[in-house]
Design a protein around this motif. Structure first.
Motif, PDB file in Angstrom:
ATOM      1  N   GLY A   1       0.775  -1.232   0.000  1.00  0.00           N
ATOM      2  CA  GLY A   1       0.000   0.000   0.000  1.00  0.00           C
ATOM      3  C   GLY A   1       0.805   1.280   0.000  1.00  0.00           C
ATOM      4  N   GLU A   2       2.128   1.216  -0.216  1.00  0.00           N
ATOM      5  CA  GLU A   2       2.912   2.444  -0.241  1.00  0.00           C
ATOM      6  C   GLU A   2       2.516   3.308  -1.438  1.00  0.00           C
ATOM      7  OE1 GLU A   2       4.945   0.099   2.664  1.00  0.00           O
ATOM      8  OE2 GLU A   2       4.181  -0.379   0.683  1.00  0.00           O
ATOM      9  N   THR A   3       2.437   4.602  -1.200  1.00  0.00           N
ATOM     10  CA  THR A   3       2.145   5.541  -2.271  1.00  0.00           C
ATOM     11  C   THR A   3       3.414   5.927  -3.014  1.00  0.00           C
ATOM     12  OG1 THR A   3       0.257   6.439  -1.053  1.00  0.00           O
ATOM     13  CG2 THR A   3       1.176   7.799  -2.799  1.00  0.00           C
ATOM     14  N   TRP A   4       4.471   6.230  -2.252  1.00  0.00           N
ATOM     15  CA  TRP A   4       5.736   6.635  -2.852  1.00  0.00           C
ATOM     16  C   TRP A   4       6.877   5.761  -2.303  1.00  0.00           C
ATOM     17  CZ3 TRP A   4       3.794   9.937  -6.116  1.00  0.00           C
ATOM     18  CH2 TRP A   4       2.904  10.929  -5.733  1.00  0.00           C
ATOM     19  N   PHE A   5       7.893   5.513  -3.128  1.00  0.00           N
ATOM     20  CA  PHE A   5       9.170   5.003  -2.648  1.00  0.00           C
ATOM     21  C   PHE A   5      10.193   6.117  -2.830  1.00  0.00           C
ATOM     22  CE2 PHE A   5       7.412   0.841  -2.565  1.00  0.00           C
ATOM     23  CZ  PHE A   5       8.265   0.041  -1.824  1.00  0.00           C
ATOM     24  N   TYR A   6      11.002   6.358  -1.789  1.00  0.00           N
ATOM     25  CA  TYR A   6      11.995   7.417  -1.857  1.00  0.00           C
ATOM     26  C   TYR A   6      13.408   6.835  -1.702  1.00  0.00           C
ATOM     27  CZ  TYR A   6       8.224  10.895  -1.624  1.00  0.00           C
ATOM     28  OH  TYR A   6       7.126  11.661  -1.891  1.00  0.00           O
ATOM     29  N   ASP A   7      14.075   7.155  -0.590  1.00  0.00           N
ATOM     30  CA  ASP A   7      15.476   6.805  -0.422  1.00  0.00           C
ATOM     31  C   ASP A   7      15.651   5.314  -0.161  1.00  0.00           C
ATOM     32  OD1 ASP A   7      18.134   8.341  -0.112  1.00  0.00           O
ATOM     33  OD2 ASP A   7      18.178   6.891   1.530  1.00  0.00           O
ATOM     34  N   VAL A   8      16.729   4.754  -0.694  1.00  0.00           N
ATOM     35  CA  VAL A   8      17.105   3.379  -0.407  1.00  0.00           C
ATOM     36  C   VAL A   8      18.595   3.367  -0.095  1.00  0.00           C
ATOM     37  CG1 VAL A   8      17.406   2.899  -2.883  1.00  0.00           C
ATOM     38  CG2 VAL A   8      17.151   1.004  -1.271  1.00  0.00           C
ATOM     39  N   ASP A   9      18.977   2.676   0.995  1.00  0.00           N
ATOM     40  CA  ASP A   9      20.373   2.633   1.429  1.00  0.00           C
ATOM     41  C   ASP A   9      20.829   1.188   1.609  1.00  0.00           C
ATOM     42  OD1 ASP A   9      20.745   5.406   1.602  1.00  0.00           O
ATOM     43  OD2 ASP A   9      19.874   5.472   3.613  1.00  0.00           O
ATOM     44  N   PRO A  10      21.966   0.811   1.033  1.00  0.00           N
ATOM     45  CA  PRO A  10      22.546  -0.504   1.338  1.00  0.00           C
ATOM     46  C   PRO A  10      23.063  -0.519   2.777  1.00  0.00           C
ATOM     47  CG  PRO A  10      23.495   0.463  -0.669  1.00  0.00           C
ATOM     48  CD  PRO A  10      22.756   1.545   0.039  1.00  0.00           C
ATOM     49  N   LEU A  11      22.820  -1.595   3.486  1.00  0.00           N
ATOM     50  CA  LEU A  11      23.296  -1.746   4.860  1.00  0.00           C
ATOM     51  C   LEU A  11      24.495  -2.688   4.893  1.00  0.00           C
ATOM     52  CD1 LEU A  11      19.849  -2.084   6.692  1.00  0.00           C
ATOM     53  CD2 LEU A  11      21.231  -0.023   6.356  1.00  0.00           C
ATOM     54  N   ALA A  12      25.234  -2.628   5.986  1.00  0.00           N
ATOM     55  CA  ALA A  12      26.463  -3.416   6.107  1.00  0.00           C
ATOM     56  C   ALA A  12      26.195  -4.914   6.045  1.00  0.00           C
ATOM     57  CB  ALA A  12      27.169  -3.065   7.420  1.00  0.00           C
ATOM     58  N   ASN A  13      24.991  -5.358   6.444  1.00  0.00           N
ATOM     59  CA  ASN A  13      24.671  -6.789   6.437  1.00  0.00           C
ATOM     60  C   ASN A  13      24.156  -7.273   5.082  1.00  0.00           C
ATOM     61  OD1 ASN A  13      22.128  -5.673   6.348  1.00  0.00           O
ATOM     62  ND2 ASN A  13      21.422  -6.521   8.311  1.00  0.00           N
ATOM     63  N   GLY A  14      24.147  -6.407   4.077  1.00  0.00           N
ATOM     64  CA  GLY A  14      23.682  -6.791   2.751  1.00  0.00           C
ATOM     65  C   GLY A  14      22.227  -6.481   2.497  1.00  0.00           C
ATOM     66  N   ASN A  15      21.497  -6.072   3.532  1.00  0.00           N
ATOM     67  CA  ASN A  15      20.095  -5.715   3.361  1.00  0.00           C
ATOM     68  C   ASN A  15      19.958  -4.258   2.910  1.00  0.00           C
ATOM     69  OD1 ASN A  15      19.387  -8.272   4.129  1.00  0.00           O
ATOM     70  ND2 ASN A  15      18.852  -7.729   6.237  1.00  0.00           N
ATOM     71  N   LEU A  16      18.711  -3.825   2.730  1.00  0.00           N
ATOM     72  CA  LEU A  16      18.433  -2.474   2.249  1.00  0.00           C
ATOM     73  C   LEU A  16      17.515  -1.755   3.223  1.00  0.00           C
ATOM     74  CD1 LEU A  16      17.645  -3.442  -1.459  1.00  0.00           C
ATOM     75  CD2 LEU A  16      19.750  -2.374  -0.641  1.00  0.00           C
ATOM     76  N   LEU A  17      17.780  -0.470   3.426  1.00  0.00           N
ATOM     77  CA  LEU A  17      16.899   0.383   4.218  1.00  0.00           C
ATOM     78  C   LEU A  17      16.085   1.222   3.247  1.00  0.00           C
ATOM     79  CD1 LEU A  17      16.191   1.427   7.149  1.00  0.00           C
ATOM     80  CD2 LEU A  17      17.771   3.309   6.647  1.00  0.00           C
ATOM     81  N   ALA A  18      14.758   1.135   3.334  1.00  0.00           N
ATOM     82  CA  ALA A  18      13.890   1.859   2.402  1.00  0.00           C
ATOM     83  C   ALA A  18      12.996   2.831   3.162  1.00  0.00           C
ATOM     84  CB  ALA A  18      13.036   0.879   1.601  1.00  0.00           C
ATOM     85  N   THR A  19      12.836   4.009   2.590  1.00  0.00           N
ATOM     86  CA  THR A  19      11.935   5.026   3.136  1.00  0.00           C
ATOM     87  C   THR A  19      10.773   5.192   2.171  1.00  0.00           C
ATOM     88  OG1 THR A  19      13.779   6.190   4.183  1.00  0.00           O
ATOM     89  CG2 THR A  19      11.726   7.408   3.918  1.00  0.00           C
ATOM     90  N   THR A  20       9.561   4.962   2.675  1.00  0.00           N
ATOM     91  CA  THR A  20       8.369   5.031   1.834  1.00  0.00           C
ATOM     92  C   THR A  20       7.308   5.874   2.529  1.00  0.00           C
ATOM     93  OG1 THR A  20       7.255   3.086   2.764  1.00  0.00           O
ATOM     94  CG2 THR A  20       8.866   2.690   1.028  1.00  0.00           C
TER      95      THR A  20
END
Length: 441
Positions: free
Chosen positions: A83-102
């Motif tokens: 249900g996200e309206t927008w996807f904005y910033d995405v950051d690679p994390l040290a463990n290989g995962n991604l941080l997403a701001t929506t």
């Protein structure tokens, strides 16, 4: 007889003006991500696609994360699932995962995503509107850029640190305590439009109050602004920028790489005494359209999110495109997280050189796109307006029309459709007026 002829002529004009749009709508095939110029395997690139309007439009316009591996789409995530309206910033994390701001209408959702399983590791939801960026601190806390905040009707835009364990805000930095009310013409509902916050080490954070035309470094220990690039209304330096990055040259000189969005360029500034010296300008030939992110890669190239050309490009210091990908509608942020074909790491913790380090200072055009213009058919009216000296309307077309134009219409098709509808409306008003006169007469 004369009136009938006029009606036939007007009707024919309306049909001719609207027909291209009807044909374009009937034959349009929504296009997902696809390659442009590819000179080598550049590894994995993850893109946050903002999307178009509130969950509307075709598949092409939906908000999502897109992972491109080399010259192919590896995976996509989102597509209305949560249900996200927008996807904005995405950051690679040290463990290989991604941080997403929506964002949703009135909410912000920040989460850690496992790119292998496409499962969320954790999710934090905030009752704040349209947040564009958050950063995960080394201790696991989140620092959040909170735009469009109000307290008792007064703008309360801020940056805050959130402790995910205790569910508490442990630090807040309010813009109205450091800027006069007169900034950007006075308080309004979107006063600062702070679109980025980056932890740059120690107690310092790099912030981007877009509407103030400046990037600032804030010291948490003192609550003061340690560095400031640009000033309100100084459009020669920055004009409503996005996503500045803090670099340090080999000799320790602080440097800022900035997507100078409304100026349609990428700029780099080197700290010089108490001021700044612009060392690099990319986009002198108008081939960028509202870029909103620029990252210096360890190989010396720069990854640029060219938002309203709907693409991400990697360019050399002299502006030559060596990798180009079209990623649906309105990409906001892109991160290179993979390795190149020869094994050179292009993401992670490797230090990225400044333009001064590369001995490549200067101003450069963008060259080497697979398409010129980047979006065929999009810039026709804009190019015409510019050719006759109407630079202001040309810029307005480039930056405003993409947000209201259907994705299936080219620039000229959209303009013809608007003129056709206005002509049909005027014709209808005249006919009603005449019919009223006949009834009253």
């Amino acid at each position: 007889m004369e009136r009938r002829t006029v009606r036939l002529v007007v009707a024919a004009l309306v049909v001719c003006l609207l027909a291209p749009g009807v044909v374009a709508f009937a034959t349009h095939e929504p296009t997902n991500a696809k390659p442009g110029t590819i000179t080598a395997d550049r590894g994995q690139t993850v893109v946050g696609v903002q999307g178009f309007h509130f969950r509307g439009g075709s598949e092409k316009t939906q908000a999502r994360l897109v992972s491109v591996d080399g010259d192919e789409v590896d995976w996509q995530y989102g597509e209305q699932t949560f249900g996200e309206t927008w996807f904005y910033d995405v950051d690679p994390l040290a463990n290989g995962n991604l941080l997403a701001t929506t964002a949703r209408d009135g909410d912000t959702v920040i989460f850690e995503l496992d790119p292998d399983t496409r499962e969320r590791v954790w999710t934090e939801r905030f009752d704040i509107e349209d947040t564009h960026d958050a950063d995960l601190l080394p201790n696991g806390d989140l620092v959040v850029a909170n735009m469009r905040a109000t307290t008792d009707g007064v703008p309360d835009d801020k940056v805050f640190i959130y402790n995910r364990t205790t569910d508490e805000r442990t630090w807040e930095w309010r813009f109205r305590e450091h800027y006069p009310e007169s900034t950007d013409g006075g308080y309004d509902a979107d006063w600062t439009h702070v679109n980025d916050v980056d932890y740059i080490g120690g107690d310092r954070f790099l912030l981007s109050p877009r509407n103030f035309d400046q990037a600032i470094v804030v010291n948490r220990s003192t609550d003061e602004i340690d560095m400031r690039l640009g000033s309100d209304g100084d459009y020669d330096t920055l004009h409503e920028q996005h996503n500045p990055d803090y670099l340090t040259s080999a000799d320790g000189t602080p440097t800022l790489l900035v997507a100078d969005s409304e100026n349609d360029r990428i700029v780099e500034y080197e700290r010089e005494d108490d001021g700044w010296n612009r060392t690099w300008t990319l986009g002198t030939n108008g081939k960028l359209n509202w870029p909103r992110d620029a990252d210096r890669l360890p190989n010396g190239n720069t990854l640029v999110t060219d938002s309203l050309n709907h693409r991400v490009i990697e360019v050399t210091p002299s502006g030559e495109i060596v990798w180009e990908y079209y990623v649906t509608w309105g990409p906001y942020d892109a991160e290179r997280v993979g390795a190149t074909e020869d094994g050179d790491w292009t993401g992670g913790s490797a230090r990225s050189p400044t333009i001064a380090d590369l001995d490549a200072t200067g101003s450069y055009a963008v060259s080497g796109s697979a398409n010129d213009p980047p979006i065929p058919g999009e810039s026709g009216p804009s190019a015409f307006l510019e050719s006759v000296g109407l630079d202001g309307p040309s810029s307005t077309w480039d930056h405003v029309v993409p947000w209201v134009k259907p994705v299936w219409a080219s620039g000229w098709t959209f303009l013809a459709g608007v003129v056709g509808l206005l002509l049909a409306l005027a014709w209808g008003v005249v006919e009603l007026w005449r019919r009223g006169e006949e009834l009253l007469g």
